[in-house]
Design an enzyme around this catalytic site. Structure first.
Site, short mmCIF file in Angstrom:
data_model
loop_
_atom_site.label_atom_id
_atom_site.label_comp_id
_atom_site.label_asym_id
_atom_site.label_seq_id
_atom_site.Cartn_x
_atom_site.Cartn_y
_atom_site.Cartn_z
N CYS A 1 -0.09 3.72 2.65
CA CYS A 1 0.61 3.22 4.08
C CYS A 1 2.01 3.34 4.15
O CYS A 1 2.47 3.83 5.35
CB CYS A 1 0.40 1.68 4.41
N CYS B 1 0.79 -1.15 -0.13
CA CYS B 1 0.07 -0.12 -0.07
C CYS B 1 0.60 1.23 0.03
O CYS B 1 1.60 1.56 0.97
CB CYS B 1 -0.58 0.03 1.11
#
Length: 106
Positions: A33, A30
């Site tokens: 993230c 991600c």
């Protein structure tokens, strides 16, 4: 310090522990993230007296993501005395994250 959480330690360190606990749900693949990781680390260092900080890799521990209905990542859940009291979905800046935590700090 950020604690890596999984099914073996989540209850003991978050849901059965008094106080304020910040948990970041994330995944290695991600992009947002990864972008938020240093912000989370800086916030953990700055606010370590107000809350504990942990993180859950949703690929390694999908059952925790399912249990807390995490549908998008990154998601930060704020637990107070074992209960979810707030959540932040999506990448956030340090000031947003600090405000989230300080809103619930005693």
């Amino acid at each position: 310090m950020i604690t890596h959480l999984d099914t073996t330690n989540f209850e003991q360190l978050v849901t059965n522990a008094p106080g304020l606990h910040t948990v970041r749900f994330w995944a290695e693949w991600c992009g947002p993230c990864r972008m938020m990781a240093p912000i989370y680390q800086q916030t953990a260092t700055a606010l370590q007296e107000q809350a504990s900080f942990g993180e859950v890799d949703i690929d390694a521990v999908p059952e925790l993501a399912n249990q807390f209905r995490v549908q998008s990542i990154p998601t930060v859940l704020l637990f107070k005395d074992g209960q979810v009291v707030d959540r932040m979905i999506g990448a956030a800046g340090q000031s947003q994250l600090q405000q989230l935590i300080q809103r619930h700090a005693d």
